[in-house]
Design a protein around this motif. Structure first.
Motif, PDB file in Angstrom:
ATOM      1  N   MET A  94       0.820  -1.194   0.000  1.00  0.00           N
ATOM      2  CA  MET A  94       0.000   0.000   0.000  1.00  0.00           C
ATOM      3  C   MET A  94       0.864   1.259   0.000  1.00  0.00           C
ATOM      4  O   MET A  94       0.385   2.319   0.325  1.00  0.00           O
ATOM      5  CB  MET A  94      -0.940  -0.007   1.199  1.00  0.00           C
ATOM      6  N   ALA A 138      -7.117   5.552  -3.570  1.00  0.00           N
ATOM      7  CA  ALA A 138      -7.849   4.480  -2.893  1.00  0.00           C
ATOM      8  C   ALA A 138      -9.137   5.007  -2.279  1.00  0.00           C
ATOM      9  O   ALA A 138      -9.234   6.187  -1.946  1.00  0.00           O
ATOM     10  CB  ALA A 138      -6.987   3.845  -1.807  1.00  0.00           C
ATOM     11  N   LEU A 196     -11.636   4.142   0.912  1.00  0.00           N
ATOM     12  CA  LEU A 196     -11.628   3.464   2.199  1.00  0.00           C
ATOM     13  C   LEU A 196     -13.046   3.443   2.756  1.00  0.00           C
ATOM     14  O   LEU A 196     -13.685   4.480   2.884  1.00  0.00           O
ATOM     15  CB  LEU A 196     -10.682   4.220   3.148  1.00  0.00           C
ATOM     16  N   LYS A 237      -7.560   1.701  -5.672  1.00  0.00           N
ATOM     17  CA  LYS A 237      -7.674   0.527  -4.806  1.00  0.00           C
ATOM     18  C   LYS A 237      -8.889   0.679  -3.896  1.00  0.00           C
ATOM     19  O   LYS A 237      -9.304   1.779  -3.583  1.00  0.00           O
ATOM     20  CB  LYS A 237      -6.422   0.388  -3.953  1.00  0.00           C
ATOM     21  N   ILE A 275     -10.259  -0.377  -0.162  1.00  0.00           N
ATOM     22  CA  ILE A 275      -9.804  -0.841   1.139  1.00  0.00           C
ATOM     23  C   ILE A 275     -10.996  -0.901   2.082  1.00  0.00           C
ATOM     24  O   ILE A 275     -11.659   0.102   2.315  1.00  0.00           O
ATOM     25  CB  ILE A 275      -8.722   0.093   1.714  1.00  0.00           C
ATOM     26  N   TYR A 307     -11.957  -1.526   5.832  1.00  0.00           N
ATOM     27  CA  TYR A 307     -11.327  -1.515   7.152  1.00  0.00           C
ATOM     28  C   TYR A 307     -11.540  -2.836   7.895  1.00  0.00           C
ATOM     29  O   TYR A 307     -10.598  -3.420   8.409  1.00  0.00           O
ATOM     30  CB  TYR A 307     -11.870  -0.346   7.987  1.00  0.00           C
ATOM     31  N   ASN A 352      -9.816  -6.992   6.005  1.00  0.00           N
ATOM     32  CA  ASN A 352      -8.487  -6.598   5.547  1.00  0.00           C
ATOM     33  C   ASN A 352      -7.920  -7.611   4.543  1.00  0.00           C
ATOM     34  O   ASN A 352      -7.383  -8.638   4.943  1.00  0.00           O
ATOM     35  CB  ASN A 352      -7.564  -6.466   6.767  1.00  0.00           C
ATOM     36  N   ASP A 407      -6.484  -7.925   0.024  1.00  0.00           N
ATOM     37  CA  ASP A 407      -6.094  -7.256  -1.215  1.00  0.00           C
ATOM     38  C   ASP A 407      -7.064  -7.626  -2.330  1.00  0.00           C
ATOM     39  O   ASP A 407      -7.129  -8.783  -2.744  1.00  0.00           O
ATOM     40  CB  ASP A 407      -4.671  -7.679  -1.583  1.00  0.00           C
TER      41      ASP A 407
END
Length: 169
Positions: free
Chosen positions: A1, A77, A79, A106, A108, A110, A113, A115
């Motif tokens: 990351m 990214a 989130l 990307k 993400i 939380y 977790n 990829d």
């Protein structure tokens, strides 16, 4: 990351979820801000759809702005606190993943977790999106059943048209 410098935070909660499950916007934002700080990411923008229980992404103004900003290359990214905050609909989730991938953004999560760039990560997202959609459908059925029962017991103030819908849908 390491290549991530700027992130977008997306939070969503419906009124029912906030009341019943405690998924408050403030709690999501606080958690995600701390997570971004932990990794040294700058927060490009926070997108919040509060009190919106849309079944799809089209009815969410902040989500629509997020998509536009993905296309404008404003961050690397996105989130989110939990995959269900993104969407309850598996197809919408997969469409968003494809859109973000097309623009090199990307994703993400939380609380999950992993990829999403790997084949196994993509499979896990698909499975989790399916589970989120199933949870949404179950919640919808439970709400309808509860409203129907309250209407039958006379403790629910609904018009005749709504009562008919809940009794026969």
């Amino acid at each position: 990351m390491n290549e991530i410098r700027r992130v977008a935070i997306y939070c969503r909660v419906s009124t029912e979820e906030q009341a019943n499950e405690g998924y408050s916007i403030a709690a999501q934002l606080d958690t995600l801000r701390q997570y971004a700080k932990l990794y040294g990411w700058d927060i490009a923008r926070e997108y919040v759809d509060e009190g919106i229980s849309e079944k799809n992404i089209k009815g969410r103004p902040a989500m629509q702005q997020l998509i536009a900003d993905v296309e404008a290359d404003k961050f690397e990214a996105v989130l989110v606190w939990k995959i269900s905050r993104l969407s309850w609909n598996m197809l919408d989730t997969l469409i968003l993943l494809d859109k973000f991938e097309d623009f090199g953004v990307k994703f993400i999560y939380y609380s999950e977790n992993f990829d999403t760039g790997s084949p196994i990560g993509r499979l896990v997202v698909q499975l989790m999106a399916s589970i989120a959609e199933m949870e949404r459908n179950t919640l919808s059925e439970n709400v309808k059943l509860g409203m129907k029962q309250r209407a039958l017991e006379g403790s629910c103030r609904v018009g005749a048209r709504h009562l008919f819908f809940y009794l026969f849908s």
